[in-house]
Design a protein around this motif. Structure first.
Motif, PDB file in Angstrom:
ATOM      1  N   GLY A 198       0.922  -1.229   0.231  1.00 50.26           N
ATOM      2  CA  GLY A 198       0.421  -0.085  -0.008  1.00 50.26           C
ATOM      3  C   GLY A 198       0.997   1.651  -0.156  1.00 50.26           C
ATOM      4  N   ARG A 199       0.218   2.546   0.692  1.00 52.51           N
ATOM      5  CA  ARG A 199       1.075   3.512   0.625  1.00 52.51           C
ATOM      6  C   ARG A 199       0.593   3.622   2.034  1.00 52.51           C
ATOM      7  NH1 ARG A 199      -1.529   7.013  -4.741  1.00 52.51           N
ATOM      8  NH2 ARG A 199      -3.445   5.235  -4.526  1.00 52.51           N
ATOM      9  N   LEU A 200       1.213   4.906   2.174  1.00 49.43           N
ATOM     10  CA  LEU A 200       1.624   5.614   3.678  1.00 49.43           C
ATOM     11  C   LEU A 200       2.123   7.428   3.859  1.00 49.43           C
ATOM     12  CD1 LEU A 200       2.121   4.677   6.821  1.00 49.43           C
ATOM     13  CD2 LEU A 200       4.468   5.272   6.661  1.00 49.43           C
ATOM     14  N   PHE A 201       0.859   7.832   4.117  1.00 51.97           N
ATOM     15  CA  PHE A 201       0.717   9.028   4.836  1.00 51.97           C
ATOM     16  C   PHE A 201       1.739   9.246   5.745  1.00 51.97           C
ATOM     17  CE2 PHE A 201      -3.267   8.313   2.176  1.00 51.97           C
ATOM     18  CZ  PHE A 201      -3.002   8.902   1.321  1.00 51.97           C
ATOM     19  N   SER A 202       2.599   9.921   5.928  1.00 46.81           N
ATOM     20  CA  SER A 202       3.624   9.942   6.701  1.00 46.81           C
ATOM     21  C   SER A 202       3.873  11.052   7.924  1.00 46.81           C
ATOM     22  CB  SER A 202       5.138   9.523   6.019  1.00 46.81           C
ATOM     23  OG  SER A 202       5.664  10.860   5.243  1.00 46.81           O
ATOM     24  N   GLY A 203       2.526  12.795   7.625  1.00 47.20           N
ATOM     25  CA  GLY A 203       3.247  13.230   8.011  1.00 47.20           C
ATOM     26  C   GLY A 203       4.123  14.057   8.027  1.00 47.20           C
ATOM     27  N   ASP A 204       4.462  14.438   9.428  1.00 42.23           N
ATOM     28  CA  ASP A 204       6.107  14.540   9.661  1.00 42.23           C
ATOM     29  C   ASP A 204       7.577  13.725   9.989  1.00 42.23           C
ATOM     30  OD1 ASP A 204       5.383  17.172   8.935  1.00 42.23           O
ATOM     31  OD2 ASP A 204       5.642  18.354  10.543  1.00 42.23           O
ATOM     32  N   HIS A 205       6.700  12.383  10.086  1.00 44.73           N
ATOM     33  CA  HIS A 205       7.302  11.613  10.138  1.00 44.73           C
ATOM     34  C   HIS A 205       8.655  10.926  10.004  1.00 44.73           C
ATOM     35  CE1 HIS A 205       8.287   8.341  13.423  1.00 44.73           C
ATOM     36  NE2 HIS A 205       8.230   7.176  12.114  1.00 44.73           N
ATOM     37  N   LEU A 206       8.074  10.646   8.510  1.00 43.15           N
ATOM     38  CA  LEU A 206       8.930  10.542   7.252  1.00 43.15           C
ATOM     39  C   LEU A 206       9.279  11.109   6.390  1.00 43.15           C
ATOM     40  CD1 LEU A 206      10.386   7.759   7.433  1.00 43.15           C
ATOM     41  CD2 LEU A 206       9.165   6.589   5.844  1.00 43.15           C
ATOM     42  N   ILE A 210      14.647  15.355   4.492  1.00 44.49           N
ATOM     43  CA  ILE A 210      15.023  15.713   5.910  1.00 44.49           C
ATOM     44  C   ILE A 210      14.825  15.304   7.131  1.00 44.49           C
ATOM     45  CG2 ILE A 210      15.358  18.387   5.047  1.00 44.49           C
ATOM     46  CD1 ILE A 210      12.507  18.613   6.184  1.00 44.49           C
ATOM     47  N   THR A 211      15.491  15.880   8.235  1.00 45.46           N
ATOM     48  CA  THR A 211      15.158  15.445   9.488  1.00 45.46           C
ATOM     49  C   THR A 211      14.005  15.511  10.103  1.00 45.46           C
ATOM     50  OG1 THR A 211      17.205  14.134   9.219  1.00 45.46           O
ATOM     51  CG2 THR A 211      15.777  13.839  11.077  1.00 45.46           C
ATOM     52  N   PRO A 212      12.639  15.023  10.608  1.00 41.97           N
ATOM     53  CA  PRO A 212      11.875  15.949  11.548  1.00 41.97           C
ATOM     54  C   PRO A 212      12.792  16.258  13.375  1.00 41.97           C
ATOM     55  CG  PRO A 212      11.287  13.901  11.674  1.00 41.97           C
ATOM     56  CD  PRO A 212      12.587  14.273  10.234  1.00 41.97           C
ATOM     57  N   SER A 235       9.687   4.291  16.581  1.00 39.10           N
ATOM     58  CA  SER A 235       8.493   5.089  15.881  1.00 39.10           C
ATOM     59  C   SER A 235       8.746   4.527  14.102  1.00 39.10           C
ATOM     60  CB  SER A 235       7.396   5.848  15.927  1.00 39.10           C
ATOM     61  OG  SER A 235       6.847   6.196  17.295  1.00 39.10           O
ATOM     62  N   LEU A 236       9.529   5.068  14.311  1.00 45.88           N
ATOM     63  CA  LEU A 236      10.339   4.794  12.394  1.00 45.88           C
ATOM     64  C   LEU A 236      10.849   3.114  12.516  1.00 45.88           C
ATOM     65  CD1 LEU A 236      13.309   6.964  12.836  1.00 45.88           C
ATOM     66  CD2 LEU A 236      11.918   7.393  11.570  1.00 45.88           C
ATOM     67  N   GLU A 237      11.129   2.710  13.749  1.00 43.57           N
ATOM     68  CA  GLU A 237      11.386   1.215  13.424  1.00 43.57           C
ATOM     69  C   GLU A 237       9.713   0.000  12.788  1.00 43.57           C
ATOM     70  OE1 GLU A 237      13.420  -1.004  16.359  1.00 43.57           O
ATOM     71  OE2 GLU A 237      15.655   0.070  15.581  1.00 43.57           O
ATOM     72  N   ARG A 238       8.718   1.060  13.353  1.00 43.21           N
ATOM     73  CA  ARG A 238       7.395   0.107  13.114  1.00 43.21           C
ATOM     74  C   ARG A 238       6.733   0.341  11.640  1.00 43.21           C
ATOM     75  NH1 ARG A 238       4.212   3.273  16.872  1.00 43.21           N
ATOM     76  NH2 ARG A 238       5.645   2.632  18.337  1.00 43.21           N
ATOM     77  N   VAL A 239       7.248   1.954  11.449  1.00 43.55           N
ATOM     78  CA  VAL A 239       7.016   2.107  10.013  1.00 43.55           C
ATOM     79  C   VAL A 239       8.212   1.381   9.256  1.00 43.55           C
ATOM     80  CG1 VAL A 239       7.521   4.052   8.112  1.00 43.55           C
ATOM     81  CG2 VAL A 239       5.883   4.524  10.623  1.00 43.55           C
ATOM     82  N   GLY A 240       8.863   0.975   9.290  1.00 41.14           N
ATOM     83  CA  GLY A 240       9.374   0.624   8.793  1.00 41.14           C
ATOM     84  C   GLY A 240       9.335  -0.964   8.216  1.00 41.14           C
ATOM     85  N   ARG A 261      15.338   4.521   4.016  1.00 38.96           N
ATOM     86  CA  ARG A 261      14.689   6.466   4.443  1.00 38.96           C
ATOM     87  C   ARG A 261      14.838   5.769   6.415  1.00 38.96           C
ATOM     88  NH1 ARG A 261      17.035  10.535   5.518  1.00 38.96           N
ATOM     89  NH2 ARG A 261      15.602  12.327   5.414  1.00 38.96           N
ATOM     90  N   VAL A 262      14.238   4.776   6.628  1.00 32.79           N
ATOM     91  CA  VAL A 262      14.292   4.196   7.860  1.00 32.79           C
ATOM     92  C   VAL A 262      15.984   4.430   8.925  1.00 32.79           C
ATOM     93  CG1 VAL A 262      13.316   2.797   9.933  1.00 32.79           C
ATOM     94  CG2 VAL A 262      12.192   3.822   8.185  1.00 32.79           C
ATOM     95  N   ARG A 263      16.848   3.345   7.469  1.00 28.78           N
ATOM     96  CA  ARG A 263      18.325   3.118   8.326  1.00 28.78           C
ATOM     97  C   ARG A 263      18.729   4.289   7.807  1.00 28.78           C
ATOM     98  NH1 ARG A 263      16.734  -1.517   4.812  1.00 28.78           N
ATOM     99  NH2 ARG A 263      17.341  -0.698   3.102  1.00 28.78           N
ATOM    100  N   GLU A 264      18.511   5.412   7.263  1.00 27.21           N
ATOM    101  CA  GLU A 264      19.025   6.662   7.801  1.00 27.21           C
ATOM    102  C   GLU A 264      18.669   7.473   8.755  1.00 27.21           C
ATOM    103  OE1 GLU A 264      19.438   7.174   2.133  1.00 27.21           O
ATOM    104  OE2 GLU A 264      18.042   8.631   4.041  1.00 27.21           O
ATOM    105  N   LEU A 265      17.819   7.318   8.436  1.00 27.38           N
ATOM    106  CA  LEU A 265      17.184   8.199   9.871  1.00 27.38           C
ATOM    107  C   LEU A 265      18.175   7.205  10.709  1.00 27.38           C
ATOM    108  CD1 LEU A 265      13.932   9.676   8.525  1.00 27.38           C
ATOM    109  CD2 LEU A 265      15.613  10.488   9.027  1.00 27.38           C
TER     110      LEU A 265
END
Length: 341
Positions: A198-206, A210-212, A235-240, A261-265
């Motif tokens: 699917g797709r993810l509306f990520s807001g400012d989380h991901l 840039i890094t929030p 939360s990053l790991e959960r989204v990944g 991108r999660v790994r980078e952050l």
């Protein structure tokens, strides 16, 4: 002219400007449902932003009056700002996570004097020089944005599907940027057949480039010591693990490879924490640490308001180091200093 992008599958985005902000705009998403269009975020409460939102909706073949609902990823004014006006014009419901609803309630009920007094005391305790704190004690008391945000009338429950007829949009709680930040997982096949879930509306989380900001969860009436950076990393790991085919963020542009991108952050924050330990070989206050941290410009060029944000981020990183047992407060200091263990 409003900039509108069609992401396929009944999803479009409108670039709604943020006045005097280097981010430029918030991407407000228009999601078609069987009961009418639903917005993901709304943009900043500003006349030009409102006009742009209305123009963008017209370009999408609809209008503000036809909006059925508004889903807010988090309470910040560049996301929640126009929600009240949308509701006034359309009768739409507004949904938000309970933790951020509490912040909206507190903001509406707290007098500006209380906020300025609280922030001045927080900055003084962090070691800010008197010339930085004095303007907060003497500033006009009506200069804070978003003092009367719209109170949401629906609660987003983590893990549950939102009530969007004909769509499968599941709430994913992703605290860190704010206590009640949510991402929204659209559990539908990607319209272009991209691999993933699917797709993810990520807001400012991901965000793609840039890094929030990860600062403190400020509450004048709550002395609980929170760990926002720890919340964010979890939360990053959960989204990944969701492995969406595409990410639709609130700023910049859509992108793929969410796990990458999660790994980078995660690596970025680990490197930053390691770098701070080097700085903390000498005891430093949060303000002194912020002065020495690496930002997108030299400290001398960072404006007043952004320095407050920087100190909050420095404190969030300090709390993480203390919780991990990698730093500790030095007893007897006023203001308190911290040192690597």
């Amino acid at each position: 002219m409003a900039q509108v992008s069609d992401h396929g599958g009944g999803i479009r985005s409108i670039e709604v400007p943020i006045p005097d902000n280097p981010l430029g705009h918030t991407l407000v998403y228009v999601v078609d449902t069987d009961r009418g269009p639903v917005l993901v975020d709304t943009g900043w409460d500003d006349p030009a932003s409102w006009d742009t939102l209305a123009e963008g909706l017209a370009a999408c073949g609809t209008s503000v009056r036809e909006i059925h609902g508004v889903v807010i990823t988090h309470h910040h004014p560049d996301h929640h700002g126009l929600a009240g006006k949308v509701r006034e014009a359309s009768g739409a419901w507004i949904a938000m996570h309970a933790a951020d609803i509490s912040i909206v309630q507190r903001t509406r009920e707290t007098r500006p004097d209380r906020w300025f007094t609280y922030m001045a005391a927080k900055l003084a305790a962090a070691g800010a020089p008197e010339e930085h704190v004095t303007p907060l004690r003497t500033a006009p008391r009506r200069t804070l944005p978003g003092l009367s945000p719209a109170l949401p009338d629906r609660e987003i429950v983590p893990g549950e599907l939102l009530d969007l007829a004909g769509r499968r949009l599941r709430a994913v709680w992703t605290p860190g940027h704010t206590p009640g930040h949510v991402c929204l997982h659209l559990e539908e096949d990607h319209p272009a057949g991209l691999p993933g879930h699917g797709r993810l509306f990520s807001g400012d989380h991901l965000l793609p480039e840039i890094t929030p900001h990860i600062g403190l969860y400020e509450d004048p009436d709550d002395a609980t010591v929170t760990d926002p950076l720890g919340d964010y990393l979890d939360s990053l790991e959960r989204v990944g693990r969701l492995r969406p085919a595409e990410v639709l963020p609130a700023h910049q542009h859509a992108f793929t490879d969410a796990p990458g991108r999660v790994r980078e952050l995660l690596a970025h924050h680990e490197a930053r924490l390691t770098g701070l330990l080097t700085l903390l070989t000498t005891p430093l206050t949060p303000w002194q640490l912020a002065e020495r941290m690496e930002w997108n410009r030299p400290w001398e060029q960072i404006p007043f308001g952004s320095r407050n944000i920087a100190v909050s981020e420095a404190e969030a990183h300090l709390r993480r180091l203390v919780k991990l047992g990698r730093a500790e407060a030095v007893a007897g200091g006023d203001p308190v200093t911290y040192v690597a263990v």
